[in-house]
Scaffold this motif. Structure first.
Motif, PDB file in Angstrom:
ATOM      1  N   LEU A  74       0.836  -1.206   0.000  1.00  0.00           N
ATOM      2  CA  LEU A  74       0.000   0.000   0.000  1.00  0.00           C
ATOM      3  C   LEU A  74       0.871   1.256   0.000  1.00  0.00           C
ATOM      4  O   LEU A  74       0.585   2.227  -0.713  1.00  0.00           O
TER       5      LEU A  74
ATOM      6  N   ARG B 157       2.063   1.938  -3.383  1.00  0.00           N
ATOM      7  CA  ARG B 157       0.980   2.536  -4.186  1.00  0.00           C
ATOM      8  C   ARG B 157       0.871   4.030  -3.894  1.00  0.00           C
ATOM      9  O   ARG B 157       0.740   4.854  -4.801  1.00  0.00           O
ATOM     10  N   ILE B 158       0.926   4.378  -2.596  1.00  0.00           N
ATOM     11  CA  ILE B 158       0.825   5.783  -2.194  1.00  0.00           C
ATOM     12  C   ILE B 158       1.982   6.586  -2.801  1.00  0.00           C
ATOM     13  O   ILE B 158       1.779   7.671  -3.356  1.00  0.00           O
TER      14      ILE B 158
ATOM     15  N   ARG C 219      -2.254   9.472   0.764  1.00  0.00           N
ATOM     16  CA  ARG C 219      -2.404   8.848   2.079  1.00  0.00           C
ATOM     17  C   ARG C 219      -3.836   9.032   2.592  1.00  0.00           C
ATOM     18  O   ARG C 219      -4.419   8.122   3.173  1.00  0.00           O
TER      19      ARG C 219
ATOM     20  N   ARG D 173      -6.451   9.389   0.759  1.00  0.00           N
ATOM     21  CA  ARG D 173      -7.339   8.564  -0.057  1.00  0.00           C
ATOM     22  C   ARG D 173      -7.466   7.144   0.490  1.00  0.00           C
ATOM     23  O   ARG D 173      -8.511   6.512   0.377  1.00  0.00           O
ATOM     24  N   TYR D 174      -6.388   6.618   1.045  1.00  0.00           N
ATOM     25  CA  TYR D 174      -6.401   5.222   1.505  1.00  0.00           C
ATOM     26  C   TYR D 174      -6.599   5.097   3.019  1.00  0.00           C
ATOM     27  O   TYR D 174      -6.452   4.014   3.567  1.00  0.00           O
ATOM     28  N   SER D 175      -6.886   6.206   3.702  1.00  0.00           N
ATOM     29  CA  SER D 175      -7.040   6.091   5.163  1.00  0.00           C
ATOM     30  C   SER D 175      -8.519   6.147   5.536  1.00  0.00           C
ATOM     31  O   SER D 175      -9.350   6.550   4.748  1.00  0.00           O
TER      32      SER D 175
END
Lengths: 65, 134
Positions: free
Chosen positions: B72, B75-76, B130, B132-134
Motif C-alpha cells: 500500500l 501505491r501511495i 495517504r 485517499r487510503y485512510s
C-alpha cells in the motif's frame, strides 16, 4: 471488491495491528483493505487466505456476487 | 511505514531523510560559496559539485527504503510521484509559455527558485494519496 477480513479478524479477537504483524504489512494496509479502499495483491490475498485457513474466494468476493 | 521497518528500525545512516537533509545543507553551502566573487574557479566548481555525492546517497537510501515498503505504501508513493511529475511538467511548460508571453523576473522565476516547488508537489501528492487510503 468486498471482503470478510474484519469479521474473520474479530472472530479471533485480533486488532488491526495484530493482523498487520502476522501479515508483515502496515496497519494502514489492513484498514484500507477492510474499508474496501484498497484491493490487496494476489500474494497478499493468498497469505490472508493461508492465515485464516480459508480459500481466497471465500474471503474476497467481487461486487455483485 | 512498512511493518518490516516498524519491526526493525532503519539505521540512521540508511535513512533517506538524513541524506536529503545533508544534500540540502550542501546546496545552501554551495550557494553561499558561489555568491562570493573572491573564491577561485576550482573552488567554485568543487562547491557546485559538492551536493552530488550526498544526492547519490539520498537516491540509494530512497531506493532501499522503497524496497522495504509494504504494497500500500508503494501505491501511495507511486501516486504521489505521478501527481508531482505532472504538476512539475505543468509548471515548467507554463513558465516556458509565460516567458514567451511576457518578461519574467529571473530573480523570481529562474531554475534556482522553481526547483523548490517540486518537493512541495511530491509532499502534497503524498498527503493526498495517504488521505485517499485512510
Amino acid at each position: 471488491m468486498k471482503n470478510r477480513l474484519k469479521v474473520l479478524r474479530a472472530e479471533r479477537d485480533w486488532s488491526q495491528a495484530d493482523l498487520a504483524d502476522r501479515l508483515a504489512v502496515s496497519r494502514q494496509t489492513i484498514n484500507s483493505i477492510e474499508t474496501g479502499k484498497y484491493d490487496p495483491s494476489l500474494p497478499l490475498a493468498l497469505r490472508i487466505g493461508k492465515l485464516f485457513d480459508q480459500p481466497v474466494e471465500v474471503i474476497f468476493t467481487l461486487d455483485g456476487e | 511505514m512498512s511493518a518490516k521497518s516498524a519491526a526493525k528500525p532503519t539505521p540512521l545512516l540508511a535513512h533517506p531523510l538524513l541524506w536529503t537533509g545533508t544534500w540540502f545543507a550542501a546546496w545552501v553551502g554551495a550557494r553561499a560559496v558561489l555568491e562570493s566573487t573572491t573564491v577561485p574557479v576550482w573552488a567554485r566548481v568543487a562547491a557546485a559539485l559538492a551536493p552530488v555525492p550526498l544526492a547519490t546517497m539520498a537516491l540509494l537510501t530512497t531506493i532501499r527504503g522503497a524496497r522495504e515498503m509494504d504494497e500500500l505504501e508503494r501505491r501511495i508513493q507511486l501516486e504521489a510521484l505521478a501527481i508531482a511529475f505532472i504538476l512539475a511538467l505543468l509548471l515548467i511548460m507554463t513558465l516556458g509559455l509565460m516567458e514567451l508571453a511576457i518578461t519574467l523576473n529571473r530573480d523570481d522565476w529562474s531554475y534556482r527558485h522553481v526547483w523548490a516547488m517540486l518537493p512541495m508537489f511530491y509532499f502534497g501528492g503524498v498527503v493526498w494519496a495517504r488521505k485517499r487510503y485512510s
